[in-house]
Design a protein around this motif. Structure first.
Motif, PDB file in Angstrom:
ATOM      1  N   LEU A  41       0.739  -1.179  -0.082  1.00 10.59           N
ATOM      2  CA  LEU A  41       0.168  -0.026   0.051  1.00 10.59           C
ATOM      3  C   LEU A  41       1.003   1.359   0.031  1.00 10.59           C
ATOM      4  N   LEU A  42       1.986   1.249   0.710  1.00  4.56           N
ATOM      5  CA  LEU A  42       2.788   2.463   0.755  1.00  4.56           C
ATOM      6  C   LEU A  42       3.385   2.642  -0.586  1.00  4.56           C
ATOM      7  N   ARG A  43       3.759   1.711  -1.312  1.00  2.00           N
ATOM      8  CA  ARG A  43       4.329   2.022  -2.783  1.00  2.00           C
ATOM      9  C   ARG A  43       3.195   2.042  -3.719  1.00  2.00           C
ATOM     10  N   ASP A  44       2.096   2.154  -3.223  1.00  3.05           N
ATOM     11  CA  ASP A  44       1.000   2.219  -4.095  1.00  3.05           C
ATOM     12  C   ASP A  44       0.987   1.138  -5.371  1.00  3.05           C
ATOM     13  N   HIS A  45       1.136   0.004  -4.931  1.00  2.00           N
ATOM     14  CA  HIS A  45       1.130  -0.921  -6.169  1.00  2.00           C
ATOM     15  C   HIS A  45      -0.041  -1.211  -6.936  1.00  2.00           C
ATOM     16  N   HIS A  46      -1.315  -1.148  -6.455  1.00  2.79           N
ATOM     17  CA  HIS A  46      -2.465  -1.065  -7.032  1.00  2.79           C
ATOM     18  C   HIS A  46      -2.610   0.060  -7.970  1.00  2.79           C
ATOM     19  N   GLY A  47      -2.107   1.129  -7.644  1.00  2.00           N
ATOM     20  CA  GLY A  47      -2.296   2.604  -8.178  1.00  2.00           C
ATOM     21  C   GLY A  47      -1.274   2.390  -9.657  1.00  2.00           C
ATOM     22  N   ARG A  48       0.017   1.754  -9.322  1.00  2.00           N
ATOM     23  CA  ARG A  48       1.082   1.616 -10.469  1.00  2.00           C
ATOM     24  C   ARG A  48       0.642   0.765 -11.486  1.00  2.00           C
ATOM     25  N   ALA A  49      -0.169  -0.365 -10.991  1.00  2.00           N
ATOM     26  CA  ALA A  49      -0.505  -1.669 -11.679  1.00  2.00           C
ATOM     27  C   ALA A  49      -1.653  -0.992 -12.943  1.00  2.00           C
ATOM     28  N   GLU A  50      -2.508  -0.123 -12.535  1.00  2.00           N
ATOM     29  CA  GLU A  50      -3.188   0.668 -13.530  1.00  2.00           C
ATOM     30  C   GLU A  50      -2.634   1.324 -14.690  1.00  2.00           C
ATOM     31  N   TYR A  51      -1.201   1.486 -14.853  1.00  2.00           N
ATOM     32  CA  TYR A  51      -0.173   1.909 -15.963  1.00  2.00           C
ATOM     33  C   TYR A  51       0.164   0.794 -16.741  1.00  2.00           C
ATOM     34  N   LEU A  52      -0.011  -0.475 -16.028  1.00  2.00           N
ATOM     35  CA  LEU A  52       0.632  -1.531 -17.029  1.00  2.00           C
ATOM     36  C   LEU A  52      -0.449  -1.597 -18.304  1.00  2.00           C
ATOM     37  N   SER A  53       0.227  -2.555 -19.294  1.00  2.00           N
ATOM     38  CA  SER A  53      -0.467  -2.807 -20.603  1.00  2.00           C
ATOM     39  C   SER A  53      -1.964  -3.864 -20.223  1.00  2.00           C
ATOM     40  N   ALA A  54      -2.929  -3.691 -21.059  1.00  2.00           N
ATOM     41  CA  ALA A  54      -4.154  -4.420 -20.799  1.00  2.00           C
ATOM     42  C   ALA A  54      -4.051  -5.782 -20.653  1.00  2.00           C
ATOM     43  N   THR A  55      -2.905  -6.351 -21.518  1.00  2.00           N
ATOM     44  CA  THR A  55      -2.677  -7.830 -21.191  1.00  2.00           C
ATOM     45  C   THR A  55      -2.003  -8.046 -19.891  1.00  2.00           C
ATOM     46  N   ASP A  56      -1.005  -7.290 -19.526  1.00  2.00           N
ATOM     47  CA  ASP A  56      -0.352  -7.388 -18.075  1.00  2.00           C
ATOM     48  C   ASP A  56      -1.209  -7.293 -16.980  1.00  2.00           C
ATOM     49  N   GLN A  57      -2.246  -6.374 -17.208  1.00  2.00           N
ATOM     50  CA  GLN A  57      -3.315  -6.196 -16.209  1.00  2.00           C
ATOM     51  C   GLN A  57      -4.230  -7.480 -15.955  1.00  2.00           C
ATOM     52  N   ARG A  58      -4.218  -8.123 -16.777  1.00  3.15           N
ATOM     53  CA  ARG A  58      -5.331  -9.185 -16.786  1.00  3.15           C
ATOM     54  C   ARG A  58      -4.530 -10.419 -16.084  1.00  3.15           C
ATOM     55  N   ASP A  59      -3.196 -10.401 -16.040  1.00  2.00           N
ATOM     56  CA  ASP A  59      -2.498 -11.577 -15.280  1.00  2.00           C
ATOM     57  C   ASP A  59      -2.054 -11.001 -13.970  1.00  2.00           C
ATOM     58  N   ARG A  60      -3.009 -11.121 -12.894  1.00  6.03           N
ATOM     59  CA  ARG A  60      -2.817 -10.485 -11.731  1.00  6.03           C
ATOM     60  C   ARG A  60      -1.710 -11.384 -10.761  1.00  6.03           C
ATOM     61  N   LEU A  61      -1.644 -12.758 -11.219  1.00  8.60           N
ATOM     62  CA  LEU A  61      -0.483 -13.588 -10.340  1.00  8.60           C
ATOM     63  C   LEU A  61       0.813 -13.055 -10.750  1.00  8.60           C
ATOM     64  N   ARG A  62       1.129 -12.841 -12.014  1.00 10.34           N
ATOM     65  CA  ARG A  62       2.379 -12.222 -12.262  1.00 10.34           C
ATOM     66  C   ARG A  62       2.615 -11.029 -11.680  1.00 10.34           C
ATOM     67  N   ILE A  63       1.771 -10.198 -12.067  1.00 10.48           N
ATOM     68  CA  ILE A  63       1.758  -8.709 -11.198  1.00 10.48           C
ATOM     69  C   ILE A  63       2.292  -8.992  -9.796  1.00 10.48           C
TER      70      ILE A  63
END
Length: 406
Positions: free
Chosen positions: A87-109
């Motif tokens: 949460l401190l590193r805003d991982h969920h916010g940074r994940a929103e800037y990934l490509s649509a393909t990467d965003q669908r693979d939450r395990l790899r993220i």
């Protein structure tokens, strides 16, 4: 006192050894006092739906009672810090800037994010449970960000973990969302951002007084207090999100549905398509804008639009100072006429873009920010690309990216 009232989804939670869990949090805060505020801001929500511990973006920490019972206090303390770090590193916010393909693979993220966190925690001497993710497991170097690790994480990873929507950004079945009772309401986005800054200041102060803060946390604190944003990635993410926000909204027979063959060719089914949006780029050509910066930034925006797949006659460029000086539909940046040089009013350019016979779904305004703005939100996605470190902030309802031309 064991047991606890808060649960997810109305379930009756198994008995939680709350005394052990709180003792672990105290141990983590005592050992790393600069993280204490963040650790104590986490709201405990017991649930058997998680395997270990997980967080959502509202700073709730979902805890499996069985995991607490089976894990030593020293390791629980490390997990507390691990979850707070997401949460401190805003991982969920940074994940929103990934490509649509990467965003669908939450395990790899999630694996990449754990690698970003755990190498710092282990270097800092913290204990973590077995099965933790580390960069070395994937032949990756320590000290990286999760965005750097992500390409090196295999798509068919056998690992199974889920640190929750506070990490990868995808809502989990146990998430309480924005609701929850008074005891589980969590933090608002504004409160969360204030907590990040407070923690970053505590990290900086602790390092200056004692010099004992690990490099990963120091880097995070400096980035939080004096951010250097990869504006190209931010702009690409904002445009891509706007471009795909409408979803598959229409049917077409140009490419028949993949289900057509199962009907033996007797019926041809239409397929859903995602029509690309129209984009207008309003360029501030007032006297305060330098031609070199304008050309460089406009070239970058052109590259962003090409990457997202938007081009050709779907992009209109309006040169605007205090009035619209030139309008053109372009296929290349060298076709843009940067006419102007007078006063500044981007409101005029935005209104002109929206008044077109085929109005845009996305308007990108390229400006130094010294301009009036519309009094209220416009009827499309507005992305303001600000040039210069001292550019004043536009209205809160406009998405903002700060550009630093090379």
């Amino acid at each position: 006192m064991p047991a606890t009232p808060a649960t997810t989804g109305g379930e009756l939670a198994p008995e939680l050894d709350r005394a052990k869990l709180l003792a672990a949090r105290y141990k983590a805060a005592e050992a790393r006092p600069y993280l204490a505020s963040a650790l104590y801001a986490l709201t405990i929500v017991p649930t058997s739906q998680v395997r270990t511990m997980a967080v959502d973006r509202h700073w709730r920490c979902y805890v499996a009672p069985a995991f607490v019972a089976a894990t030593a206090i020293e390791e629980l303390a490390g997990v507390w810090i691990h979850e707070a770090a997401h949460l401190l590193r805003d991982h969920h916010g940074r994940a929103e800037y990934l490509s649509a393909t990467d965003q669908r693979d939450r395990l790899r993220i999630n694996i990449a994010q754990d690698c970003e966190i755990n190498d710092d925690l282990l270097t800092d001497g913290l204990r973590l449970p077995e099965g933790r993710m580390e960069p070395g497991l994937f032949g990756l170097p320590d000290g990286g960000l999760f965005e750097e690790y992500l390409p090196g994480i295999p798509a068919s990873s056998p690992h199974r973990l889920d640190c929750g929507s506070g990490a990868h950004g995808v809502p989990a079945p146990w998430d309480l969302g924005q609701g929850g009772s008074d005891s589980t309401s969590g933090l608002s986005p504004v409160e969360a951002e204030a907590l990040r800054r407070h923690t970053a200041e505590a990290v900086r102060a602790h390092h200056r007084s004692r010099g004992s803060v690990p490099a990963g946390w120091r880097r995070w604190a400096e980035q939080t207090l004096e951010p250097v944003v990869d504006w190209r990635k931010a702009l690409t993410g904002a445009v891509r999100e706007a471009a795909w926000a409408g979803g598959a909204v229409d049917y077409t027979y140009r490419r028949p549905s993949r289900r057509t063959p199962v009907l033996g060719g007797r019926v041809v089914l239409p397929s859903l398509r995602r029509p690309l949006p129209r984009v207008a780029v309003v360029v501030d050509t007032s006297g305060s804008m330098g031609d070199d910066d304008l050309a460089a930034a406009l070239a970058e925006i052109s590259g962003v639009l090409r990457e997202v797949g938007i081009g050709g006659n779907r992009v209109a460029v309006l040169a605007c100072d205090a009035d619209v000086q030139a309008v053109a539909r372009v296929t290349a940046v060298d076709q843009v006429e940067l006419a102007g040089g007078g006063g500044t009013d981007m409101t005029v350019g935005i209104r002109a873009a929206l008044a077109a016979p085929e109005p845009p779904q996305i308007v990108v305004v390229l400006t130094d920010g010294h301009t009036p703005w519309p009094d209220e939100p416009v009827r499309c996605r507005l992305i303001v690309a600000l040039i210069g470190p001292d550019a004043p902030q536009p209205p809160a309802w406009a998405e903002t990216v700060r550009i630093t031309p090379a």
